[in-house]
Design an enzyme around this catalytic site. Structure first.
Site, PDB file in Angstrom:
ATOM      1  N   ASN A 130       2.752  -7.199  12.975  1.00  0.00           N
ATOM      2  CA  ASN A 130       2.496  -5.773  13.203  1.00  0.00           C
ATOM      3  C   ASN A 130       2.998  -5.401  14.590  1.00  0.00           C
ATOM      4  OD1 ASN A 130       1.378  -3.516  11.796  1.00  0.00           O
ATOM      5  ND2 ASN A 130      -0.377  -3.500  13.173  1.00  0.00           N
ATOM      6  N   ALA A 153       8.875  -4.579  12.823  1.00  0.00           N
ATOM      7  CA  ALA A 153       9.084  -5.363  11.595  1.00  0.00           C
ATOM      8  C   ALA A 153      10.549  -5.757  11.408  1.00  0.00           C
ATOM      9  CB  ALA A 153       8.598  -4.559  10.391  1.00  0.00           C
ATOM     10  N   HIS A 175      -1.500   1.453  -4.188  1.00  0.00           N
ATOM     11  CA  HIS A 175      -1.868   2.860  -3.980  1.00  0.00           C
ATOM     12  C   HIS A 175      -0.962   3.816  -4.754  1.00  0.00           C
ATOM     13  CE1 HIS A 175      -4.092   1.798   0.044  1.00  0.00           C
ATOM     14  NE2 HIS A 175      -4.793   1.497  -1.026  1.00  0.00           N
ATOM     15  N   GLU A 189       1.157  -3.927  16.759  1.00  0.00           N
ATOM     16  CA  GLU A 189       0.012  -4.134  17.673  1.00  0.00           C
ATOM     17  C   GLU A 189      -1.110  -4.781  16.862  1.00  0.00           C
ATOM     18  OE1 GLU A 189      -0.672  -0.025  18.548  1.00  0.00           O
ATOM     19  OE2 GLU A 189      -1.148   0.385  16.458  1.00  0.00           O
ATOM     20  N   ASP A 204       6.184   4.716  -1.216  1.00  0.00           N
ATOM     21  CA  ASP A 204       7.637   4.898  -1.256  1.00  0.00           C
ATOM     22  C   ASP A 204       8.270   3.818  -2.128  1.00  0.00           C
ATOM     23  OD1 ASP A 204       8.523   2.524   0.305  1.00  0.00           O
ATOM     24  OD2 ASP A 204       7.561   3.485   2.006  1.00  0.00           O
ATOM     25  N   THR A 234       0.339  -2.912   8.737  1.00  0.00           N
ATOM     26  CA  THR A 234      -0.832  -2.141   8.298  1.00  0.00           C
ATOM     27  C   THR A 234      -1.925  -2.213   9.355  1.00  0.00           C
ATOM     28  OG1 THR A 234      -2.511  -1.870   6.562  1.00  0.00           O
ATOM     29  CG2 THR A 234      -1.608  -4.088   6.836  1.00  0.00           C
ATOM     30  N   SER A 235      -2.621  -1.087   9.558  1.00  0.00           N
ATOM     31  CA  SER A 235      -3.604  -1.002  10.645  1.00  0.00           C
ATOM     32  C   SER A 235      -4.945  -1.626  10.274  1.00  0.00           C
ATOM     33  CB  SER A 235      -3.819   0.460  11.022  1.00  0.00           C
ATOM     34  OG  SER A 235      -4.384   1.159   9.924  1.00  0.00           O
ATOM     35  N   GLN A 275       0.845  -1.195   0.000  1.00  0.00           N
ATOM     36  CA  GLN A 275       0.000   0.000   0.000  1.00  0.00           C
ATOM     37  C   GLN A 275       0.884   1.250   0.000  1.00  0.00           C
ATOM     38  OE1 GLN A 275      -3.515  -0.466   2.955  1.00  0.00           O
ATOM     39  NE2 GLN A 275      -1.965  -1.921   3.647  1.00  0.00           N
ATOM     40  N   CYS A 297       4.035  18.137 -19.157  1.00  0.00           N
ATOM     41  CA  CYS A 297       3.910  16.707 -19.449  1.00  0.00           C
ATOM     42  C   CYS A 297       5.027  16.348 -20.440  1.00  0.00           C
ATOM     43  CB  CYS A 297       2.541  16.411 -20.060  1.00  0.00           C
ATOM     44  SG  CYS A 297       2.451  14.731 -20.725  1.00  0.00           S
TER      45      CYS A 297
HETATM   46  C1  BJW Z   1       4.473  -1.076  12.697  1.00  0.00           C
HETATM   47  C2  BJW Z   1       5.674  -0.413  12.934  1.00  0.00           C
HETATM   48  C3  BJW Z   1       6.861  -1.170  12.909  1.00  0.00           C
HETATM   49  C4  BJW Z   1       4.074   1.023  13.067  1.00  0.00           C
HETATM   50  N1  BJW Z   1       6.796  -2.479  12.649  1.00  0.00           N
HETATM   51  N2  BJW Z   1       4.435  -2.362  12.452  1.00  0.00           N
HETATM   52  C5  BJW Z   1     -16.823   3.180   4.599  1.00  0.00           C
HETATM   53  C6  BJW Z   1     -16.595   1.874   5.027  1.00  0.00           C
HETATM   54  C7  BJW Z   1     -15.633   1.055   4.386  1.00  0.00           C
HETATM   55  C8  BJW Z   1     -14.902   1.530   3.296  1.00  0.00           C
HETATM   56  C9  BJW Z   1     -15.152   2.818   2.886  1.00  0.00           C
HETATM   57  C10 BJW Z   1     -16.093   3.632   3.530  1.00  0.00           C
HETATM   58  N3  BJW Z   1     -16.089   4.828   2.917  1.00  0.00           N
HETATM   59  C11 BJW Z   1     -15.181   4.807   1.918  1.00  0.00           C
HETATM   60  C12 BJW Z   1     -14.596   3.585   1.892  1.00  0.00           C
HETATM   61  C13 BJW Z   1     -13.511   3.147   0.967  1.00  0.00           C
HETATM   62  C14 BJW Z   1     -12.172   3.804   1.319  1.00  0.00           C
HETATM   63  C15 BJW Z   1     -11.815   3.453   2.756  1.00  0.00           C
HETATM   64  O1  BJW Z   1     -11.309   2.393   3.052  1.00  0.00           O
HETATM   65  N4  BJW Z   1     -12.047   4.377   3.687  1.00  0.00           N
HETATM   66  C16 BJW Z   1     -11.818   4.100   5.111  1.00  0.00           C
HETATM   67  C17 BJW Z   1     -10.922   5.160   5.693  1.00  0.00           C
HETATM   68  C18 BJW Z   1     -13.151   3.988   5.780  1.00  0.00           C
HETATM   69  N5  BJW Z   1     -11.194   3.250   0.395  1.00  0.00           N
HETATM   70  C19 BJW Z   1     -10.999   3.801  -0.798  1.00  0.00           C
HETATM   71  O2  BJW Z   1     -11.553   4.812  -1.162  1.00  0.00           O
HETATM   72  C20 BJW Z   1     -10.059   3.058  -1.718  1.00  0.00           C
HETATM   73  N6  BJW Z   1     -10.686   2.830  -2.972  1.00  0.00           N
HETATM   74  C21 BJW Z   1     -11.771   2.071  -3.083  1.00  0.00           C
HETATM   75  O3  BJW Z   1     -12.314   1.533  -2.130  1.00  0.00           O
HETATM   76  O4  BJW Z   1     -12.213   1.905  -4.375  1.00  0.00           O
HETATM   77  C22 BJW Z   1     -13.421   1.166  -4.600  1.00  0.00           C
HETATM   78  C23 BJW Z   1     -13.222  -0.315  -4.783  1.00  0.00           C
HETATM   79  C24 BJW Z   1     -12.006  -0.928  -4.682  1.00  0.00           C
HETATM   80  C25 BJW Z   1     -11.851  -2.295  -4.878  1.00  0.00           C
HETATM   81  C26 BJW Z   1     -12.925  -3.065  -5.158  1.00  0.00           C
HETATM   82  C27 BJW Z   1     -14.183  -2.457  -5.273  1.00  0.00           C
HETATM   83  C28 BJW Z   1     -14.313  -1.091  -5.093  1.00  0.00           C
HETATM   84  C29 BJW Z   1      -8.793   3.871  -1.969  1.00  0.00           C
HETATM   85  C30 BJW Z   1      -7.951   3.989  -0.737  1.00  0.00           C
HETATM   86  C31 BJW Z   1      -6.758   4.914  -0.998  1.00  0.00           C
HETATM   87  C32 BJW Z   1      -5.881   5.066   0.235  1.00  0.00           C
HETATM   88  N7  BJW Z   1      -4.910   6.044  -0.007  1.00  0.00           N
HETATM   89  C33 BJW Z   1      -3.914   6.334   1.027  1.00  0.00           C
HETATM   90  C34 BJW Z   1      -3.109   7.557   0.547  1.00  0.00           C
HETATM   91  C35 BJW Z   1      -2.200   7.134  -0.629  1.00  0.00           C
HETATM   92  C36 BJW Z   1      -1.204   8.138  -0.983  1.00  0.00           C
HETATM   93  C37 BJW Z   1      -0.361   8.617   0.201  1.00  0.00           C
HETATM   94  O5  BJW Z   1       0.462   7.858   0.761  1.00  0.00           O
HETATM   95  O6  BJW Z   1      -0.534   9.782   0.534  1.00  0.00           O
HETATM   96  O7  BJW Z   1      -3.056   5.219   1.238  1.00  0.00           O
HETATM   97  S1  BJW Z   1      -4.608   6.612   2.647  1.00  0.00           S
HETATM   98  C38 BJW Z   1      -3.313   5.864   3.552  1.00  0.00           C
HETATM   99  O8  BJW Z   1      -3.838   4.710   4.275  1.00  0.00           O
HETATM  100  C39 BJW Z   1      -2.333   5.324   2.491  1.00  0.00           C
HETATM  101  C40 BJW Z   1      -2.017   3.972   3.054  1.00  0.00           C
HETATM  102  O9  BJW Z   1      -1.524   3.125   2.034  1.00  0.00           O
HETATM  103  C41 BJW Z   1      -3.325   3.523   3.652  1.00  0.00           C
HETATM  104  C42 BJW Z   1      -3.201   2.403   4.665  1.00  0.00           C
HETATM  105  O10 BJW Z   1      -2.494   2.824   5.794  1.00  0.00           O
HETATM  106  P1  BJW Z   1      -1.543   1.800   6.558  1.00  0.00           P
HETATM  107  O11 BJW Z   1      -0.435   1.397   5.674  1.00  0.00           O
HETATM  108  O12 BJW Z   1      -2.336   0.713   7.158  1.00  0.00           O
HETATM  109  O13 BJW Z   1      -0.907   2.767   7.684  1.00  0.00           O
HETATM  110  P2  BJW Z   1      -1.419   3.063   9.182  1.00  0.00           P
HETATM  111  O14 BJW Z   1      -0.688   4.258   9.658  1.00  0.00           O
HETATM  112  O15 BJW Z   1      -2.883   3.096   9.252  1.00  0.00           O
HETATM  113  O16 BJW Z   1      -0.948   1.764  10.002  1.00  0.00           O
HETATM  114  C43 BJW Z   1       0.419   1.459  10.224  1.00  0.00           C
HETATM  115  C44 BJW Z   1       0.507   0.214  11.098  1.00  0.00           C
HETATM  116  O17 BJW Z   1       1.876  -0.143  11.233  1.00  0.00           O
HETATM  117  C45 BJW Z   1      -0.042   0.418  12.510  1.00  0.00           C
HETATM  118  O18 BJW Z   1      -0.935  -0.659  12.837  1.00  0.00           O
HETATM  119  C46 BJW Z   1       1.194   0.382  13.393  1.00  0.00           C
HETATM  120  O19 BJW Z   1       0.969  -0.224  14.656  1.00  0.00           O
HETATM  121  C47 BJW Z   1       2.133  -0.461  12.584  1.00  0.00           C
HETATM  122  N8  BJW Z   1       3.566  -0.167  12.807  1.00  0.00           N
HETATM  123  N9  BJW Z   1       5.480   0.894  13.206  1.00  0.00           N
HETATM  124  C48 BJW Z   1       5.653  -3.064  12.456  1.00  0.00           C
HETATM  125  N10 BJW Z   1       8.125  -0.600  13.171  1.00  0.00           N
END
Ligand code: BJW
Length: 235
Positions: A201, A219, A108, A203, A93, A176-177, A90, A135
């Site tokens: 993870n 990790a 992503h 946690e 980087d 991932t959270s 996801q 472009c």
């Molecule tokens: C460690 C550690 C260490 C720390 N060692 N661990 C209502 C209900 C359900 C879904 C939706 C809803 N309303 C809308 C939606 C859909 C929406 C969504 O999910 N929203 C929720 C917020 C509710 N999703 C979308 O819109 C997606 N598209 C979509 O659904 O299209 C339709 C579709 C798809 C497929 C089939 C059918 C239809 C698009 C999502 C785009 C997310 N974009 C981002 C930004 C990208 C660009 C950028 O980087 O700026 O992506 S948001 C951000 O969150 C980024 C990440 O990739 C993503 C996930 O975050 P991640 O990686 O989990 O990070 P954290 O910080 O949350 O967690 C880190 C974890 O690591 C923690 O648990 C720590 O404990 C742990 N950790 N140090 C090991 N050393």
């Protein structure tokens, strides 16, 4: 042996110095996601959004962030695993590829790429995107955006991801959270395929109860050992 699908999130790059999103002091505590990670936010204030991604791109090209032992362990697993292998990240980087991972999907998008809003052409991009950026193909101004997936947009290569999940024997989710769909649902897809499911993870994630095995810790400390054991068992 069998086939492995791995999902990584921001936690795997945290020890390289890249902020996670939802931890204390993380990205979403400093900026509003509605402003910088939605198409509507970009329409309202493209300059703010470009600056947000320019800053993060600069951090990558500065050389101050390097792949860590967890990225390197996954590159080793890909190289030495004798079955099918797919890494889905996801993260936007480039640390997995810098560590040597090859069979990989950036669901992503990628910070080091720019996309033409009109033609959807994608280009390698190592500098800032500004009002003066043209472009490379059409020469037009003001048509480039970061090649990243914002909320409400479709993540990339979903067909290949789902077909790999439906056929996998081992699914491992790392750093991932579990807050963001569709990645948060991959464990269910893998379980339906009868895969062994493992969460690594710091946690428990939101979806922790869906995993058969859980390993909690940093990790870089947990993953190299886990990979070494997995590779030992295949021989
Ligand atoms: C460690 C550690 C260490 C720390 N060692 N661990 C209502 C209900 C359900 C879904 C939706 C809803 N309303 C809308 C939606 C859909 C929406 C969504 O999910 N929203 C929720 C917020 C509710 N999703 C979308 O819109 C997606 N598209 C979509 O659904 O299209 C339709 C579709 C798809 C497929 C089939 C059918 C239809 C698009 C999502 C785009 C997310 N974009 C981002 C930004 C990208 C660009 C950028 O980087 O700026 O992506 S948001 C951000 O969150 C980024 C990440 O990739 C993503 C996930 O975050 P991640 O990686 O989990 O990070 P954290 O910080 O949350 O967690 C880190 C974890 O690591 C923690 O648990 C720590 O404990 C742990 N950790 N140090 C090991 N050393």
């Amino acid at each position: 042996m069998g086939s492995i699908v791995i999902l990584t999130g921001a936690g795997i790059s945290q020890e390289s110095g890249i902020d996670t999103f939802r931890s204390e002091g993380g990205v979403w505590s400093k900026v509003k996601l509605e402003d910088v990670a939605t198409p509507e936010g970009f329409d309202r204030n493209p300059k703010l959004v470009q600056e947000f991604y320019n800053d993060r791109r600069r951090q990558l090209v500065s050389g101050e962030v390097q792949p860590n032992a967890a990225h390197i362990a996954l590159a080793r697993l890909e190289k030495e695993w004798r079955g099918e292998f797919l890494l889905v990240t996801q993260n936007i980087d480039n640390l997995h590829s810098e560590a040597g991972s090859k069979r990989m999907i950036h669901m992503h998008g990628e910070l080091m790429k720019a996309r033409n809003l009109e033609t959807h052409d994608v280009f390698d991009w190592g500098g800032d995107i500004t009002e003066n950026s043209k472009c490379p193909k059409s020469g037009k101004l003001n048509v480039l955006r970061p090649h990243v997936v914002w909320f409400g947009e479709m993540p990339l290569d979903m067909d290949l991801i789902y077909s790999s999940l439906s056929d996998c024997d081992i699914f491992i989710s790392i750093g991932t959270s579990g807050n963001v769909y569709p990645a948060s649902g991959f464990v269910e897809e893998a379980s339906l395929a009868g895969a062994r499911t493992i969460e690594i993870n710091l946690e428990p994630s939101i979806g922790a109860s869906s995993f058969e095995e859980k390993i909690y810790g940093k990790a870089t400390e947990v993953l190299p050992k886990f990979v070494a054991e997995l590779l030992l068992k295949q021989s």
